[in-house]
Design a protein around this motif. Sequence first.
Motif, mmCIF file in Angstrom:
data_model
loop_
_atom_site.group_PDB
_atom_site.id
_atom_site.type_symbol
_atom_site.label_atom_id
_atom_site.label_comp_id
_atom_site.label_asym_id
_atom_site.label_seq_id
_atom_site.Cartn_x
_atom_site.Cartn_y
_atom_site.Cartn_z
ATOM 1 N N PRO A 127 96.952 -33.386 64.258
ATOM 2 C CA PRO A 127 97.963 -33.043 63.252
ATOM 3 C C PRO A 127 98.679 -34.304 62.775
ATOM 4 N N PRO A 128 98.954 -34.412 61.481
ATOM 5 C CA PRO A 128 99.588 -35.625 60.945
ATOM 6 C C PRO A 128 101.106 -35.606 61.080
ATOM 7 N N TYR A 129 101.598 -35.237 62.243
ATOM 8 C CA TYR A 129 103.032 -35.063 62.434
ATOM 9 C C TYR A 129 103.499 -35.752 63.712
ATOM 10 N N GLY A 130 104.796 -36.007 63.762
ATOM 11 C CA GLY A 130 105.412 -36.441 64.999
ATOM 12 C C GLY A 130 105.844 -35.235 65.808
ATOM 13 N N PHE A 131 105.961 -35.411 67.125
ATOM 14 C CA PHE A 131 106.386 -34.326 68.009
ATOM 15 C C PHE A 131 107.322 -34.895 69.063
ATOM 16 N N GLU A 132 108.294 -34.089 69.461
ATOM 17 C CA GLU A 132 109.180 -34.528 70.528
ATOM 18 C C GLU A 132 109.791 -33.333 71.246
ATOM 19 N N VAL A 133 110.289 -33.601 72.454
ATOM 20 C CA VAL A 133 110.949 -32.584 73.271
ATOM 21 C C VAL A 133 112.448 -32.841 73.244
ATOM 22 N N ARG A 134 113.219 -31.773 73.090
ATOM 23 C CA ARG A 134 114.669 -31.883 73.074
ATOM 24 C C ARG A 134 115.289 -30.817 73.978
ATOM 25 N N ARG A 135 116.514 -31.057 74.329
ATOM 26 C CA ARG A 135 117.302 -30.075 75.068
ATOM 27 C C ARG A 135 117.953 -29.116 74.076
ATOM 28 N N VAL A 136 117.970 -27.832 74.395
ATOM 29 C CA VAL A 136 118.719 -26.873 73.590
ATOM 30 C C VAL A 136 120.180 -27.311 73.586
ATOM 31 N N PRO A 137 120.829 -27.369 72.414
ATOM 32 C CA PRO A 137 122.236 -27.782 72.369
ATOM 33 C C PRO A 137 123.098 -26.949 73.314
ATOM 34 N N ALA A 138 124.036 -27.605 73.979
ATOM 35 C CA ALA A 138 124.849 -26.937 74.995
ATOM 36 C C ALA A 138 125.577 -25.721 74.441
ATOM 37 N N TYR A 168 111.736 -27.238 72.632
ATOM 38 C CA TYR A 168 113.068 -27.159 73.225
ATOM 39 C C TYR A 168 112.998 -26.567 74.630
ATOM 40 N N PHE A 169 113.774 -27.162 75.543
ATOM 41 C CA PHE A 169 113.967 -26.609 76.882
ATOM 42 C C PHE A 169 115.444 -26.257 77.045
ATOM 43 N N ASN A 170 115.689 -25.062 77.546
ATOM 44 C CA ASN A 170 117.054 -24.627 77.820
ATOM 45 C C ASN A 170 117.416 -25.064 79.235
ATOM 46 N N LEU A 171 118.274 -26.056 79.336
ATOM 47 C CA LEU A 171 118.644 -26.623 80.636
ATOM 48 C C LEU A 171 120.068 -26.239 81.034
ATOM 49 N N LYS A 172 120.462 -25.026 80.666
ATOM 50 C CA LYS A 172 121.789 -24.556 81.064
ATOM 51 C C LYS A 172 121.971 -24.697 82.573
ATOM 52 N N ASP A 173 120.928 -24.347 83.318
ATOM 53 C CA ASP A 173 120.900 -24.545 84.764
ATOM 54 C C ASP A 173 119.604 -25.281 85.083
ATOM 55 N N SER A 174 119.716 -26.507 85.544
ATOM 56 C CA SER A 174 118.517 -27.308 85.800
ATOM 57 C C SER A 174 117.598 -26.666 86.832
ATOM 58 N N ALA A 175 118.161 -25.828 87.697
ATOM 59 C CA ALA A 175 117.333 -25.176 88.718
ATOM 60 C C ALA A 175 116.330 -24.210 88.110
ATOM 61 N N ASP A 176 116.569 -23.788 86.865
ATOM 62 C CA ASP A 176 115.600 -22.922 86.190
ATOM 63 C C ASP A 176 114.303 -23.669 85.888
ATOM 64 N N TRP A 177 114.373 -24.997 85.885
ATOM 65 C CA TRP A 177 113.227 -25.805 85.499
ATOM 66 C C TRP A 177 112.899 -26.850 86.562
ATOM 67 N N PRO A 178 112.352 -26.431 87.713
ATOM 68 C CA PRO A 178 111.883 -27.429 88.675
ATOM 69 C C PRO A 178 110.798 -28.286 88.033
ATOM 70 N N LYS A 179 110.684 -29.496 88.482
ATOM 71 C CA LYS A 179 109.806 -30.467 87.840
ATOM 72 C C LYS A 179 108.368 -29.979 87.732
ATOM 73 N N PHE A 180 107.879 -29.267 88.746
ATOM 74 C CA PHE A 180 106.467 -28.884 88.733
ATOM 75 C C PHE A 180 106.147 -27.845 87.657
ATOM 76 N N CYS A 181 107.179 -27.263 87.037
ATOM 77 C CA CYS A 181 106.962 -26.281 85.969
ATOM 78 C C CYS A 181 107.068 -26.881 84.569
ATOM 79 N N LEU A 182 107.534 -28.106 84.457
ATOM 80 C CA LEU A 182 107.806 -28.678 83.140
ATOM 81 C C LEU A 182 106.541 -29.074 82.384
#
Length: 606
Positions: A379-390, A415-429
């Motif tokens: 795809p001729p596009y840029g891509f990036e990961v961001r945090r959902v705004p608080a 987007y990743f919702n990181l309201k609680d970091s425990a929702d996203w252990p590293k092995f799931c990212l």
Amino acid sequence: MSLKIHRRAVLAGTMLGGAASLVPALAQAADTPATPLSRLFDQLVQAQLRRSPESATSLGLDTGANADLRAKLSDQSAAGIAAAKVQTRAELAQLAAIDRAGLSSAERIDLDCVIYTRRSAAAVQAFDFGGTSYGPSPYVVSQLSGAYQSVPDFLDTKHRIETKGDADAYLQRLQAFAEQIDANTARMRHDAGVGVVAPDFILDLALDQMTKTRQPGSEALVVQSLVRRAAAKGLGESYGRDAARIYDAAVLPALDRQIAATRDLRRTATHDAGVWKLKEGAAFYPAALNATTTTNLSPDEVHRFGLDHAKMLSAQLDTLLRKQGYSKGSIGARMAALYTNPDQLYPNTDAGKREAIAYCNDRLAAIRAKLPSVFERMPPYGFEVRRVPAQTEAGAAAAFAQPPAIGGSRPGLVYFNLKDSADWPKFCLATTVYHEGLPGHQMESGLALSNTRLPLIRKMTSFSGYGEGWALYAEQLADEIGMYDDDPLGRLGYLKFQLFRANRCVVDTGIHHLRWTREQAIRHFIDAEGEAEGFATREVERYCVNPGQAASYKLGHSVFVDIRERAKAKMGTAFDLKAYHAAVLAYGRVPLDMLREIGDAWIAKG
């Protein structure tokens, strides 16, 4: 703690979310000689926009001849529902009249895809009850369906406020919001008259959301949104006052009527979770299953498919868990223990969350560098990961994708919702980056958006089985090209989410076909894969109002894999992974049965 992932049929959501960028495609199409098929497609697009002003706004097509749609909402009254059924039948007749003899193979696929959408719509419209959410729903109002929960977000995030005309149109839509609520309430009463009432726990969820929505006009989201944005554009304070007046005089009374009607239904509602309890439930579920999965598999076949794949994936997880020292207890118990491993948890601080997002962007960059070796076109596009705004974390999904602007002015976002970091252990990212980003949704949607051959009506059409199936295949591909060679826990995360999708097939059919209780379905997720009770509960309650859609993920994945394995078996050493990817992505999103036909034709040529 388990992940709180509420992934939608992402392509449907992403097309609407970024489709304002499709407007240039219309200008490009003007340079292409018109054919009977292209003219009909243009007519169908226009009719679709007129039926759904919300879609016109989301697509950025509420301009020119459609500028009046900016002040309207769709007609959800009994008359509007009847008109939609008539329109579907008329469009099917128009599509059937196209002479197929002169069409290219690609045009025949385009035609068949559009016919499929209308036939699927007609099959669901044959049932004189219900509404829509992620797909066909037997309940016009629930925690996930109904104007009361969809219109406020639409007005706040999709209706642009740049001029006084935009603000005037907003006020007209606010009045129409009240009319939609009343139309939904009338439909609820109609449906109750034919024995269609949501389960008691679904009505409880809806009532909780309705009562939270019921605020004075001065505090309501839809009013404050206009106040804030009108002020930012220097349009004065009168719009806020007018919006509050309309809200108090029209929207609140309509909402009160809906709350009263819902409470009336709640008094006699049963706890039965599945559509089997409905008079036409035995026919509705296969129709919904077909509409969302785009296969002709029976509920029993889908259930057995889920059980078989869950058994296979559980065996793979067992082997990997033992290698990591998790050898005692069920798969579910061991996965639950892994979620509490402190080595896999980022600090629940802004610094910890920045670290998690940095890791995700690193994984995205790492896999992008490898993809040219397995894809003919990128795809001729840029891509990036961001945090959902608080400020929006509380109500946002756990992970989701938004497509790039077609001209590249905006990158594709995950987007990743990181309201609680425990929702996203590293092995799931990592596996979620590959699913939502590259080579998953962003890859597939980016290639479709930049496909100059696809007509606009095809870019507006989404099939959950294809989109979610490709994204699951992308997770598998990431493993196959070495993304977990030095990350064994990441491979566990990948397999865990494959198991989750297999169990969705089991649970969805269990609820609606095998008469499982809500509690039985929740327990299955907890015992089989270690899900947290809250997450499992939300998943099950979603399936209760969206029959069939949850099965589309793993079923779609199986078709992509089956085509590839059959091609390997026939072609042997001549098999080319790049050519395979080009073949299954060439025609954009298609129903799964059609994807299989495309695969068969490609294999036959090889």
